[in-house]
Design an enzyme around this catalytic site. Structure first.
Site, PDB file in Angstrom:
ATOM      1  N   LYS A 243     -38.699  27.407   6.219  1.00  0.00           N
ATOM      2  CA  LYS A 243     -37.748  28.290   5.529  1.00  0.00           C
ATOM      3  C   LYS A 243     -37.205  27.611   4.274  1.00  0.00           C
ATOM      4  O   LYS A 243     -37.235  28.175   3.189  1.00  0.00           O
ATOM      5  CB  LYS A 243     -36.605  28.667   6.484  1.00  0.00           C
ATOM      6  N   VAL A 244     -36.701  26.381   4.433  1.00  0.00           N
ATOM      7  CA  VAL A 244     -36.117  25.698   3.280  1.00  0.00           C
ATOM      8  C   VAL A 244     -37.217  25.291   2.295  1.00  0.00           C
ATOM      9  O   VAL A 244     -37.117  25.542   1.087  1.00  0.00           O
ATOM     10  CB  VAL A 244     -35.298  24.461   3.714  1.00  0.00           C
ATOM     11  N   ASP A 263     -47.999  20.942   5.253  1.00  0.00           N
ATOM     12  CA  ASP A 263     -47.373  21.426   6.486  1.00  0.00           C
ATOM     13  C   ASP A 263     -48.500  21.773   7.438  1.00  0.00           C
ATOM     14  O   ASP A 263     -49.235  22.731   7.230  1.00  0.00           O
ATOM     15  CB  ASP A 263     -46.512  22.669   6.204  1.00  0.00           C
ATOM     16  N   VAL A 322     -33.434  16.374   1.805  1.00  0.00           N
ATOM     17  CA  VAL A 322     -32.330  17.169   2.391  1.00  0.00           C
ATOM     18  C   VAL A 322     -32.698  17.588   3.813  1.00  0.00           C
ATOM     19  O   VAL A 322     -32.123  18.514   4.355  1.00  0.00           O
ATOM     20  CB  VAL A 322     -31.973  18.432   1.556  1.00  0.00           C
ATOM     21  N   ALA A 323     -33.692  16.893   4.405  1.00  0.00           N
ATOM     22  CA  ALA A 323     -34.108  17.256   5.767  1.00  0.00           C
ATOM     23  C   ALA A 323     -33.348  16.407   6.783  1.00  0.00           C
ATOM     24  O   ALA A 323     -32.254  16.780   7.213  1.00  0.00           O
ATOM     25  CB  ALA A 323     -35.618  17.095   5.915  1.00  0.00           C
ATOM     26  N   ARG A 324     -33.894  15.244   7.119  1.00  0.00           N
ATOM     27  CA  ARG A 324     -33.218  14.331   8.029  1.00  0.00           C
ATOM     28  C   ARG A 324     -33.514  12.904   7.601  1.00  0.00           C
ATOM     29  O   ARG A 324     -34.671  12.566   7.266  1.00  0.00           O
ATOM     30  CB  ARG A 324     -33.714  14.523   9.473  1.00  0.00           C
ATOM     31  N   ASP A 348     -29.550  13.391   0.832  1.00  0.00           N
ATOM     32  CA  ASP A 348     -28.401  14.093   1.405  1.00  0.00           C
ATOM     33  C   ASP A 348     -28.191  13.689   2.854  1.00  0.00           C
ATOM     34  O   ASP A 348     -27.145  13.946   3.433  1.00  0.00           O
ATOM     35  CB  ASP A 348     -28.661  15.608   1.331  1.00  0.00           C
ATOM     36  N   GLU A 353     -25.232   8.531  10.099  1.00  0.00           N
ATOM     37  CA  GLU A 353     -24.292   9.236   9.233  1.00  0.00           C
ATOM     38  C   GLU A 353     -22.862   9.046   9.717  1.00  0.00           C
ATOM     39  O   GLU A 353     -22.594   9.295  10.894  1.00  0.00           O
ATOM     40  CB  GLU A 353     -24.651  10.726   9.179  1.00  0.00           C
ATOM     41  N   HIS A 372     -24.458  14.697   3.336  1.00  0.00           N
ATOM     42  CA  HIS A 372     -24.992  15.790   4.162  1.00  0.00           C
ATOM     43  C   HIS A 372     -24.324  17.124   3.795  1.00  0.00           C
ATOM     44  O   HIS A 372     -23.667  17.770   4.622  1.00  0.00           O
ATOM     45  CB  HIS A 372     -24.803  15.485   5.656  1.00  0.00           C
ATOM     46  N   GLY A 374     -26.092  19.723   2.392  1.00  0.00           N
ATOM     47  CA  GLY A 374     -27.096  20.776   2.193  1.00  0.00           C
ATOM     48  C   GLY A 374     -26.635  22.155   2.616  1.00  0.00           C
ATOM     49  O   GLY A 374     -26.886  23.149   1.921  1.00  0.00           O
ATOM     50  N   ALA A 375     -25.952  22.228   3.746  1.00  0.00           N
ATOM     51  CA  ALA A 375     -25.560  23.546   4.269  1.00  0.00           C
ATOM     52  C   ALA A 375     -24.154  23.926   3.839  1.00  0.00           C
ATOM     53  O   ALA A 375     -23.644  24.971   4.234  1.00  0.00           O
ATOM     54  CB  ALA A 375     -25.641  23.528   5.795  1.00  0.00           C
TER      55      ALA A 375
END
Ligand code: NAI
Ligand code: HPV
Length: 635
Positions: A243-244, A263, A322-324, A348, A353, A372, A374-375
């Site tokens: 999605k992202v 992917d 910006v994932a993990r 991010d 963390e 963090h 991103g959201a």
């Protein structure tokens, strides 16, 4: 024969916990949706035990509470079962929902309208564990670690964990599944926010925005130092075209970039539709000027960016994450930055963390950082809050969630169509296991679905899970629901195979019949054994209700529910009357009766009774001449 018939009423379970019938009233075969997740629709054992524990029945989960009081007979169960056996129940009639991180107000309102809402931010792991046994649901973001200890501390009360966002790497899914705790997430509401943040980091990094900003604030004016690089015409590798990732790709195309993606699971045509070629991992990292990470953190993706893979990248590559944090080996990234292989990184997310202040990565001049975020847009947070609040409330009400992470996701329309078959599936499982003679272990079950539907058009996961639940629940001390049925089955060494048989009936109905066969076991009712040597039963949904239509080689037609006496006798006049008289004289009300015949002058009588006959009544039935065997079952 009569003496062996008496044996047939033995209530010994094939496993340790008894599946004996109790004198409980038959319960409705209509399931609440909650029952799929949390309960047996009519579990006599659970009902019986519920009377020996004091707890309130609340309006939202009456049947949940009944079934969650677990059997204690099996002393060899794992700690999972032990802790569930200790399940406390709320004396309050409304569920308690703990929100452990900041959530948008609109979502909080939904939660307040449903249950007792408790917002407690920044809890230590110990504080969370101390609180959790009073909570029915927990809502977290990425900052709360929902570990095995949390599920253990919940003592079986926690029914659902809601992750207000996408990544569920902070929730121990295995433990959640073992404890039968549903995990739901909010997978869509923050997609655009995360993609926009990825683009923000890409552009900010390439023009040194953060560094230049800091330098001006420090009183400097460094126009020559902060010369950037252009994006147009450069190759961006999007790692993870979900999605992202796909939204990042779309936006990067708008910036004039050449976008490729890796992917392993994404369909190539979906990528092509955005003008993106899917390439191998090696090709992506070797050709990219910019690499943007958008895959989940899993054991397979942990530290995939490491010394070895950095060495294969173009010198001067720029990385956005910006994932993990955990998908990058952060020490290797520092080395790659120092050697110049990686020119810049924009991060991010971090392995830990917040990251340690003195981390070389954090302090590196060529690294742009955000905590963090991103959201973190107003829009995304409101959206995520509503999405997760609705999912959690739905789960507490017993609705199957479309965003379940550790249980079958069933769209509502499919669920309503499958509902009666789900009840049938559980009843067949419960009946089949009661036909197994005590002492032997069940290891092999075969399920045959006869259906006129196209194989792609029939999702059997729910049915399979409910058959499994029906089989295991009476023989296990564990609380079984859709979430953990497969897990517990595997733990017990039970192998369930499924088969589809196409039949020429109406495709308007998802399933024509379901057959359950248990192999390599002795039966306490020999007539249930088919020619193949397995205990074999088959059922159908008739007028919305589950019916038993075949037992061994006997055709029957009885409603599957309540108390059932099955008798095999010589096919001759007077047999029904004799048994009927015994029941009538002993005040046992017969609710229905069906007789099936075979060519060998044998008949099978299925008698539904309103209550469990007492032992002496059953003994009298066993002594009727020409009754060859019988069994009493409670469904
Ligand atoms: N920084 C933040 O605040 C946010 C971070 N995220 C993170 O972004 C990531 C992506 O989220 P979504 O796009 O919503 O998830 P998604 O599930 O839609 O997409 C993930 C994609 O990664 C692919 N993938 C899996 N293994 C892979 C591998 N080894 N190599 C390449 N691709 C692989 C999957 O096939 C899938 O297409 C997640 O890690 C999520 O936690 C999401 C939202 C906000
Ligand atoms: O949704 C995700 O995966 C995120 O990383 C967002 O995390 P957050 O809810 O902002 O802690």
């Amino acid at each position: 024969m009569a003496s062996s018939s008496i044996k047939a009423i033995s209530t010994t379970s094939p496993f340790k916990a008894s599946s004996s019938a109790s004198s409980q009233p038959p319960s409705s075969s209509k399931p609440s949706l909650l029952s799929f997740l949390h309960t047996s629709s009519s579990n006599p054992i659970s009902l019986k035990l519920s009377h020996s524990h004091s707890h309130a029945h609340n309006s939202y989960s009456h049947s949940f509470l009944i079934t969650n009081v677990l059997k204690t007979a099996d002393s060899s169960e794992t700690s999972v079962s032990k802790s569930q056996n200790l399940k406390p129940t709320s004396s309050d009639s409304t569920p308690t929902i703990l929100v452990s991180e900041k959530l948008g107000e609109a979502g909080l309102q939904v939660l307040r309208g449903f249950g007792n809402l408790e917002c407690a931010y920044n809890l230590s792991p110990e504080e969370l564990c101390a609180k959790i046994s009073t909570c029915d649901a927990l809502i977290v973001r990425s900052g709360t670690k929902v570990t095995r200890q949390v599920f253990e501390a919940a003592k079986g009360r926690l029914k659902v964990v809601g992750r207000a966002g996408v990544g569920i790497d902070n929730v121990d899914l295995q433990a959640a599944t073992e404890f039968g705790c549903l995990v739901v997430n909010a997978p869509t509401a923050n997609t655009v926010a995360a993609a926009e943040h990825g683009i923000a980091l890409l552009t900010a990094m390439s023009r040194n925005v953060a560094q230049a900003d800091a330098s001006i604030k420090a009183g400097k004016w460094l126009r020559n130092k902060y010369v950037g690089v252009s994006l147009v015409g450069k190759t961006l590798a999007v790692m993870g075209f979900g999605k992202v990732g796909s939204e990042v790709a779309r936006r990067a195309k708008g910036l004039g970039m050449n976008v490729i993606s890796h992917d392993p699971y994404a369909p190539a045509d979906r990528a092509r539709a955005v003008g993106v070629d899917l390439v191998s991992f090696e090709q992506a990292i070797a050709t990219a000027d910019f690499i943007s990470l958008h895959m989940p953190l899993t054991p397979a993706t942990a530290k995939v960016f490491n010394d070895e893979t950095f060495a294969k990248m173009k010198r001067g590559v720029r990385i956005i994450n910006v994932a993990r944090g955990g998908v990058i080996d952060e020490d290797a990234l520092v080395r790659a930055l120092e050697s110049g292989v990686v020119a810049q990184a924009a991060l991010d997310v971090f392995t830990e963390e917040p990251p340690p202040k003195d981390s070389k990565l954090v302090q590196h001049e060529n690294v742009t950082l955000t905590p963090h975020l991103g959201a973190s847009t107003k829009e995304a947070q409101e959206g995520v809050a509503i999405e997760i609040a609705e999912a959690v409330v739905g789960a507490l009400k017993g609705e199957l969630s479309a965003t379940a992470v550790n249980a079958p996701m069933v769209p509502p329309e499919v669920l309503s169509e499958l509902s009666p078959y789900v009840v049938l599936a559980e009843k067949l499982g419960k009946l089949a296991v009661q036909l197994v003679a005590g002492g032997s272990g069940i290891t092999s079950v075969r399920v045959v679905y006869k259906s006129a539907r196209d194989p792609d058009d029939l999702d059997t996961r729910l049915l399979r899970a409910m058959i499994t639940k029906g089989i295991i629940e009476p023989i296990s001390a564990s609380f079984i629901n859709l979430v953990n049925a497969d897990f517990v089955a595997k733990q017990k060494g039970l192998r369930i195979s499924e088969e589809r048989v196409a039949v020429d009936s109406s495709p308007g109905f998802p399933v024509d019949s379901i057959q359950v066969q248990i192999y390599n076991v002795e039966s306490k009712f020999a007539s249930s054994v088919s020619e193949s040597g397995s205990i074999s039963i088959e059922g159908k949904v008739k007028y919305g209700e589950p019916h038993l239509t075949c037992l061994g080689s006997f055709g029957v037609d009885v409603s599957l529910g309540g108390n059932l006496i099955l008798c095999r006798q010589v096919d001759q006049p007077g047999m029904i009357g004799r048994v009927g008289n015994i029941l009538g004289n002993d005040n046992v009300n017969v609710s229905f009766m069906s007789v099936g015949r075979t060519v060998q002058k044998k008949a099978l009588m299925a008698i539904g009774v309103d209550e469990e006959p007492n032992k002496s009544t059953l003994e009298k039935i066993g002594k009727v001449p020409d009754i060859e065997e019988f069994v009493f079952l409670n469904l």
